[in-house]
Enzyme design. Structure first.
Site, PDB file in Angstrom:
ATOM      1  N   ARG A  34      29.186  35.581  41.791  1.00  0.00           N
ATOM      2  CA  ARG A  34      28.990  36.670  40.834  1.00  0.00           C
ATOM      3  C   ARG A  34      27.901  36.384  39.810  1.00  0.00           C
ATOM      4  O   ARG A  34      27.243  37.305  39.331  1.00  0.00           O
ATOM      5  CB  ARG A  34      30.306  36.970  40.111  1.00  0.00           C
ATOM      6  CG  ARG A  34      31.262  37.719  40.996  1.00  0.00           C
ATOM      7  CD  ARG A  34      32.509  38.091  40.281  1.00  0.00           C
ATOM      8  NE  ARG A  34      33.241  39.080  41.037  1.00  0.00           N
ATOM      9  CZ  ARG A  34      34.544  39.310  40.894  1.00  0.00           C
ATOM     10  NH1 ARG A  34      35.231  38.622  40.015  1.00  0.00           N
ATOM     11  NH2 ARG A  34      35.130  40.240  41.615  1.00  0.00           N
ATOM     12  N   LYS A 193      47.677  45.013  50.654  1.00  0.00           N
ATOM     13  CA  LYS A 193      48.001  46.108  49.740  1.00  0.00           C
ATOM     14  C   LYS A 193      47.767  47.481  50.362  1.00  0.00           C
ATOM     15  O   LYS A 193      46.776  48.140  50.087  1.00  0.00           O
ATOM     16  CB  LYS A 193      47.174  45.949  48.464  1.00  0.00           C
ATOM     17  CG  LYS A 193      47.542  44.696  47.687  1.00  0.00           C
ATOM     18  CD  LYS A 193      46.723  44.578  46.439  1.00  0.00           C
ATOM     19  CE  LYS A 193      45.675  43.511  46.573  1.00  0.00           C
ATOM     20  NZ  LYS A 193      44.639  43.502  45.593  1.00  0.00           N
ATOM     21  N   GLY A 334      38.206  41.528  47.330  1.00  0.00           N
ATOM     22  CA  GLY A 334      38.274  40.224  46.692  1.00  0.00           C
ATOM     23  C   GLY A 334      38.538  39.078  47.644  1.00  0.00           C
ATOM     24  O   GLY A 334      37.810  38.079  47.667  1.00  0.00           O
ATOM     25  N   GLY A 355      38.475  45.925  43.609  1.00  0.00           N
ATOM     26  CA  GLY A 355      39.058  47.252  43.376  1.00  0.00           C
ATOM     27  C   GLY A 355      38.008  48.333  43.172  1.00  0.00           C
ATOM     28  O   GLY A 355      38.152  49.456  43.653  1.00  0.00           O
TER      29      GLY A 355
HETATM   30  P1  ADP Z   1      41.413  42.102  49.613  1.00  0.00           P
HETATM   31  O1  ADP Z   1      41.552  41.358  48.311  1.00  0.00           O
HETATM   32  O2  ADP Z   1      40.352  41.516  50.500  1.00  0.00           O
HETATM   33  O3  ADP Z   1      41.229  43.564  49.421  1.00  0.00           O
HETATM   34  P2  ADP Z   1      44.281  42.156  49.933  1.00  0.00           P
HETATM   35  O4  ADP Z   1      44.430  41.695  48.543  1.00  0.00           O
HETATM   36  O5  ADP Z   1      44.750  43.526  50.279  1.00  0.00           O
HETATM   37  O6  ADP Z   1      42.757  41.942  50.441  1.00  0.00           O
HETATM   38  O7  ADP Z   1      45.075  41.198  50.915  1.00  0.00           O
HETATM   39  C1  ADP Z   1      44.828  39.831  51.028  1.00  0.00           C
HETATM   40  C2  ADP Z   1      46.099  39.101  51.317  1.00  0.00           C
HETATM   41  O8  ADP Z   1      46.749  39.620  52.461  1.00  0.00           O
HETATM   42  C3  ADP Z   1      45.876  37.657  51.602  1.00  0.00           C
HETATM   43  O9  ADP Z   1      46.476  36.906  50.568  1.00  0.00           O
HETATM   44  C4  ADP Z   1      46.562  37.413  52.939  1.00  0.00           C
HETATM   45  O10 ADP Z   1      47.319  36.208  52.981  1.00  0.00           O
HETATM   46  C5  ADP Z   1      47.491  38.580  53.041  1.00  0.00           C
HETATM   47  N1  ADP Z   1      47.860  38.877  54.433  1.00  0.00           N
HETATM   48  C6  ADP Z   1      47.045  39.278  55.418  1.00  0.00           C
HETATM   49  N2  ADP Z   1      47.710  39.416  56.561  1.00  0.00           N
HETATM   50  C7  ADP Z   1      48.996  39.099  56.314  1.00  0.00           C
HETATM   51  C8  ADP Z   1      50.186  39.054  57.104  1.00  0.00           C
HETATM   52  N3  ADP Z   1      50.173  39.376  58.400  1.00  0.00           N
HETATM   53  N4  ADP Z   1      51.331  38.708  56.490  1.00  0.00           N
HETATM   54  C9  ADP Z   1      51.346  38.400  55.179  1.00  0.00           C
HETATM   55  N5  ADP Z   1      50.256  38.397  54.394  1.00  0.00           N
HETATM   56  C10 ADP Z   1      49.089  38.748  54.947  1.00  0.00           C
HETATM   57 MG    MG Z   2      43.189  40.951  46.942  1.00  0.00          MG
END
Ligand code: ADP
Ligand code: MG
Length: 373
Positions: A34, A193, A334, A355
């Site tokens: 960043r 999420k 993120g 976000g």
């Molecule tokens: P980002 O920050 O890239 O938008 P998220 O915050 O939505 O992504 O999700 C990231 C998290 O999702 C990671 O901590 C990962 O461990 C978790 N995750 C991904 N697949 C699974 C799964 N099958 N079961 C549990 N947790 C998962």
């Molecule tokens: Mg995240």
């Protein structure tokens, strides 16, 4: 959007909101992505003869001073990256800030202490906005990652001073707009999420030719299509929406999964006591071949529990597939690239916003950008 290239900045105090919210462990910055992302705007302003005043938040001090969340380490790193002296003030408003600003010469760079040491920042409090605004003649927003927040340093000050978009913000907007994408346009969405990402999924189902779903999110979709997923993570509240999205016929779901036992099974054979933690090898093949043929790829969210080997395999594999495909690749989120820093340079655009990137792709107007119009 008004652009920094069109601002009169020579011999003026330019207040620049940057996003220096970097991970710091034991006083050491573990990832300066960043900070690097903000360099083009800082250099541009310096060369134009502006007095550059940088403001940022770091972590969540909750409106109080907290030495462990000082921006001091960022100042040090910034000096190394800019190869020149960066001045620092222990407070972002008040006498200390004003004095430091007063000492600046044209082309100098000053970093002010963490904005969130003050309650007024998140609350967009009028007095705090005034104090910040009094330091600058012109305002530049280069903090795409917080542009979805109506905070004092993002929104309040932008309304108060003549405000412009920095080079990073412009780059993010250009890339995340995904206008007239080269086809086929393949979206790849994962992570945990689901609720937060339903808006993005809705939009992608309209814009893209295919939406590949992995990560924990896949289980909500599998359940919505009538498959039992054992102990896998399901967002019950999102099942109805998932059903609606499935009707578009654009959503592509995994056919196999890696279980917590490390066994690989077809998605319709997940034992009751097991949970799925990654997409399986056959799914990786299908996704990879679709990504290889794509003209444009937008990717958000890991395919599995990336933090824990071997459940990062699916994510690494799809990342490689995108990297070696001839497509234009835009990556946001993120946790998405945090797990694969070595592949970051392989993508055409890696968003600096989590976000904010999601809200932007969703088609929402970000308050911090709207005030720059
Ligand atoms: P980002 O920050 O890239 O938008 P998220 O915050 O939505 O992504 O999700 C990231 C998290 O999702 C990671 O901590 C990962 O461990 C978790 N995750 C991904 N697949 C699974 C799964 N099958 N079961 C549990 N947790 C998962
Ligand atoms: Mg995240």
């Amino acid at each position: 959007m008004r652009r920094v290239q069109d601002a009169r900045v020579e011999r003026r105090n330019v207040l620049v909101r940057v996003d220096f919210n970097v991970p710091i462990e034991k006083g050491k910055i573990t990832d300066d992505f960043r900070i690097r992302a903000a360099l083009p705007t800082i250099d541009f302003l310096r060369k134009k003869g502006a007095r550059v005043i940088l403001i940022s938040h770091l972590g969540r001090p909750g409106g109080k001073s907290d030495r462990s969340l000082s921006l001091k380490p960022v100042k040090e790193r910034l000096e190394k990256l800019l190869k020149r002296k960066v001045f620092f003030a222990d407070d972002c408003v008040g006498e200390k800030a004003a004095e430091a600003v007063g000492r600046l010469k044209c082309g100098d760079v000053l970093l002010l202490e963490n904005l969130r040491f003050h309650e007024g920042e998140k609350k967009n409090a009028a007095r705090f906005v005034e104090s910040l605004a009094s330091l600058g003649d012109v305002f530049v927003n280069d903090a795409f990652g917080v542009s979805h927040r109506k905070h004092a340093s993002v929104y309040g000050v932008a309304k108060r001073l003549k405000a412009y978009a920095g080079l990073l913000v412009q780059k993010e907007v250009r890339n995340l707009s995904l206008d007239r994408p080269r086809r086929p346009f393949v979206a790849l969405v994962g992570g945990a999420k689901v609720e937060d990402k339903l808006g993005v999924l809705k939009r992608l189902v309209k814009k893209a030719d295919a939406v590949l779903v992995g990560g924990a999110m896949m289980f909500t979709f599998l359940k919505a299509s009538g498959v039992e997923v054992g102990k896998s993570l399901v967002d019950e509240g999102s099942i109805d929406e998932a059903k609606r999205l499935l009707r578009s016929k654009k959503v592509v779901l995994p056919i196999d999964v890696v279980l917590d036992s490390r066994d690989v099974v077809d998605v319709d054979s997940i034992p009751r006591q097991r949970k799925g933690l990654d997409v399986g090898p056959m799914t990786v093949q299908i996704f990879s071949s679709m990504l290889a043929q794509a003209g444009t790829v937008f990717w958000n969210g890991p395919m599995g529990m990336v933090e824990k080997s071997p459940f990062n395999k699916g994510t690494v594999a799809v990342a490689r597939a995108i990297a070696s495909s001839g497509c234009r690749s835009v990556v946001g989120g993120g946790d998405t690239v945090a797990a694969i820093p070595e592949l970051r340079d392989e993508f055409d655009h890696v968003s600096s916003g989590g976000g904010a990137a999601l809200e932007f792709v969703e088609g929402r107007k970000l308050p911090g950008l709207k005030v720059l119009e």
